[in-house]
Design an enzyme around this catalytic site. Structure first.
Site, PDB file in Angstrom:
ATOM      1  N   VAL A 157       4.633   1.992  -0.730  1.00 55.51           N
ATOM      2  CA  VAL A 157       4.932   3.412  -0.900  1.00 55.51           C
ATOM      3  C   VAL A 157       4.843   3.744  -2.381  1.00 55.51           C
ATOM      4  CG1 VAL A 157       7.432   3.163  -1.197  1.00 55.51           C
ATOM      5  CG2 VAL A 157       6.512   5.256  -0.183  1.00 55.51           C
ATOM      6  N   GLU A 159       2.234   4.773  -4.096  1.00 55.29           N
ATOM      7  CA  GLU A 159       0.833   4.933  -4.481  1.00 55.29           C
ATOM      8  C   GLU A 159       0.228   6.174  -3.823  1.00 55.29           C
ATOM      9  OE1 GLU A 159       2.134   2.190  -3.248  1.00 55.29           O
ATOM     10  OE2 GLU A 159       1.861   0.581  -4.712  1.00 55.29           O
TER      11      GLU A 159
END
Length: 205
Positions: A157, A159
């Protein structure tokens, strides 16, 4: 043959033969076997059998002030899917950080060069890194599609927001300017770029 109860380890069937956690930790640094290094730690790496694919959907609404080129992000909604969420507070923080990183190249962070290739904004005094002041209120939510390649069904998570936020913001700005005939601006889309584009569009009208 070693059993554990709160505060100590002992030989199975002989609780009088025991050592506390403190005894074990102290011995690991002061009375370790010959040929071994001191310490009481272990490292393990998880190598997933396949890649995971976190994803997200982002919607942005902006207002652009025609007289100044100022941009106001009125609303930003982000829905992320990082599989099963292990720690909601950490995930929320990572998404907020990713979204703030995303607004940076969309509206603020850009290296400026002169005609000879010299960097004109060589310090953070003239290179705006967004803070809480520049960041809008992030509205976040989650869908959950467990990863089949992770024992907990989790995915990465943070990105996703860094990738999804810039185009969402840039497209919202261009959408607001589209009635004037402005169809593209390079990021970062700053107020001076918007104002210049508006003046050119008006001159052509």
């Amino acid at each position: 043959d070693i059993e554990w109860e709160v505060g100590k380890y002992f030989v199975k069937g002989a609780p009088e033969k025991s050592k506390t956690i403190q005894d074990v930790a102290f011995a690991a640094y002061t009375n370790f076997p010959e040929g071994m290094e001191p310490g009481f730690e272990a490292t393990h790496y998880y190598d997933p059998p396949n890649l995971t694919f976190p994803n997200g959907a982002y919607i942005c609404v902006v207002e652009v002030e025609e007289e100044t080129g100022a941009i106001d992000v009125k609303r930003f909604v982000a829905i992320d899917d990082c599989g099963n969420i292990i720690n909601p507070m950490i995930v929320e923080g990572q998404v907020h950080g990713g979204l703030t990183q995303g607004i940076a190249p969309a509206m603020y962070e850009g290296i400026v060069y002169d005609d000879e290739g010299n960097v004109l904004n060589g310090t953070l005094m003239d290179y705006l890194v967004p803070t809480a002041v520049e960041s809008p209120h992030w509205e976040t939510g989650h869908t959950i599609t467990p990863s089949p390649h992770h024992p907990l069904g989790a995915k990465g998570v943070a990105e996703s927001p860094t990738v999804g936020a810039p185009p969402a913001i840039a497209n919202a700005i261009i959408d607001a300017l589209y009635p004037l005939g402005i169809k593209h601006l390079d990021i970062p889309i700053t107020p001076d770029k918007v104002w210049d584009a508006i003046q050119v569009a008006k001159a052509k009208a």
